[in-house]
Design an enzyme around this catalytic site. Sequence first.
Site, PDB file in Angstrom:
ATOM      1  N   LYS A 122       0.826  -1.204   0.000  1.00 26.47           N
ATOM      2  CA  LYS A 122       0.000   0.000   0.000  1.00 26.47           C
ATOM      3  C   LYS A 122       0.869   1.266   0.000  1.00 26.47           C
ATOM      4  O   LYS A 122       1.914   1.310   0.662  1.00 26.47           O
ATOM      5  CB  LYS A 122      -0.899  -0.055   1.236  1.00 26.47           C
ATOM      6  CG  LYS A 122      -2.049   0.912   1.288  1.00 26.47           C
ATOM      7  CD  LYS A 122      -2.930   0.568   2.483  1.00 26.47           C
ATOM      8  CE  LYS A 122      -4.138   1.488   2.599  1.00 26.47           C
ATOM      9  NZ  LYS A 122      -5.017   1.066   3.715  1.00 26.47           N
ATOM     10  N   SER A 139      -9.442   1.458   2.154  1.00 26.80           N
ATOM     11  CA  SER A 139      -8.415   2.158   1.421  1.00 26.80           C
ATOM     12  C   SER A 139      -7.338   1.259   0.813  1.00 26.80           C
ATOM     13  O   SER A 139      -6.442   1.745   0.126  1.00 26.80           O
ATOM     14  CB  SER A 139      -7.754   3.175   2.369  1.00 26.80           C
ATOM     15  OG  SER A 139      -7.207   2.529   3.509  1.00 26.80           O
ATOM     16  N   SER A 191     -10.698  -1.301   5.942  1.00 29.66           N
ATOM     17  CA  SER A 191      -9.897  -0.966   4.762  1.00 29.66           C
ATOM     18  C   SER A 191      -9.210  -2.146   4.098  1.00 29.66           C
ATOM     19  O   SER A 191      -8.723  -2.019   2.979  1.00 29.66           O
ATOM     20  CB  SER A 191      -8.846   0.089   5.121  1.00 29.66           C
ATOM     21  OG  SER A 191      -9.460   1.331   5.384  1.00 29.66           O
TER      22      SER A 191
END
Length: 475
Positions: free
Chosen positions: A81, A157, A181
């Site tokens: 990420k 996310s 997320s």
Amino acid sequence: MQDALWKMLATAQAEAVRGADVSAVELVDSHLDRIAEINPRVNAVTQLLAERAREAAAETDRRRAAGEALGPLAGVPFTVKESTAVEGVPTTFGTERFRDLVASADAPPVARLRAAGAIPIGHSNIPTLILAGMHTRSELFGDTVNPWDSGRTPGGSSGGDAVAVATGMAALGLGNDSGGSIRIPAQFCGVAGLKPSTGRFPADHRVLGPDDPGPASQFLVTDGPLARSVGDLRLAYEVLAGTDPRDPRAVPVPAYGEPLPGRVKVAVVTDPGGHGVHPTVRGAVAAAADALRDAGYDVREERDVPRLDETLDAYGRITVTEFAPTWPLVRKLLGKGGDRYIEMTMEQTPPASAGEFMKLMGTWMSIRRSWAEFLDAYPLLLGPVFTEPPVEPGLESRDRTGRDRVGSGMRLCTATSFAGVPGVAVPTGVADGLPCGVQIIGRAFREDLCLDAAQAIEDRLGVLTPVDPRMGPAD
């Protein structure tokens, strides 16, 4: 065989590399070819680490040729990420302001995966600063596309990692989760994801400076893996669990606990809080419950989880209060439009006073106690990840109605993050062309029980990915 290497599960990839059936270089090249073919259509991988990945793969092959023992994830490519540090690579948070914020060291979970033989192949997209909303859209890299239907969000996310894993561009993804997320993009993209207990995996989120964040950021955010199978998730879990001097929160709890006596009881809560659930999600929970019954679990319907609405209120007040002092600066970084999601949250939930905040911290402990008592009676809880199928991109930032709808949809994720307990998202099938899934929640530090139950569901309902992108409405 090379063309098929990216389709293999991570466990099979590592076994093939250790056994010299394929080289690590061949494995990495197969994924790089897949990225070249697919990423222009889905925009999940942001910073490609092609040469670095090939060099790491070549070193793996040299070690194998020299007779050295290779790790459990030998040669397996993974994405990271954009908010998680990879040594020598910018940690951009998806914003222009941090384009050149080069990491001096790997974050602890990246280091652990690398030590096990896995190879970072690229960073993955996120919402700008992780704060612009649930949809994976960043100022620096644009929108990531759900491979099942371009008109639906991949979630976030950790949406870039979910899409990369779902389409075969990486065998594993490393995301993080403070309220869904990892688990939401796992459901929306048809893969599996693990949010661990608070303190299970070491992490270090001091990317922007030497100071640690406040209590909400310290105890809500947990790093975790995404994978196409529960077996791959389990392997990543075993590698990531442990301690690190950079993270005093991480505790030396064994990865596997004592077996429970008799049939393991599972509470099923289909509609947490009674706020409504879509029929396809209700069907996914029912299918998972049937799978667990077939596997010998003692599955029982329960009315609700502990203190849900009170939990959502406390979560919101604590996080907004911690966040409020930095909001003027963060708002500038998010830019016009990117600030709408947080702006609406701030308007709806004002910061607490010092006295109110202290009381809220006591409420937090009380809620964690209520969850511990609930999970003492029921070692596992089965429920939805998100109470709707994948929604349209940016719904949460469009207006207050959209924001409230998304907040309600993720309510069980929010509550379990607040309680600090583990959750495994696992697919259950496809409805109306879109993936469905559920989550298995367990006692603190009993990720093993969650993974066992998720495996029982997967054994009976199957694996959905890898998939090729479908750029219109799913068939």
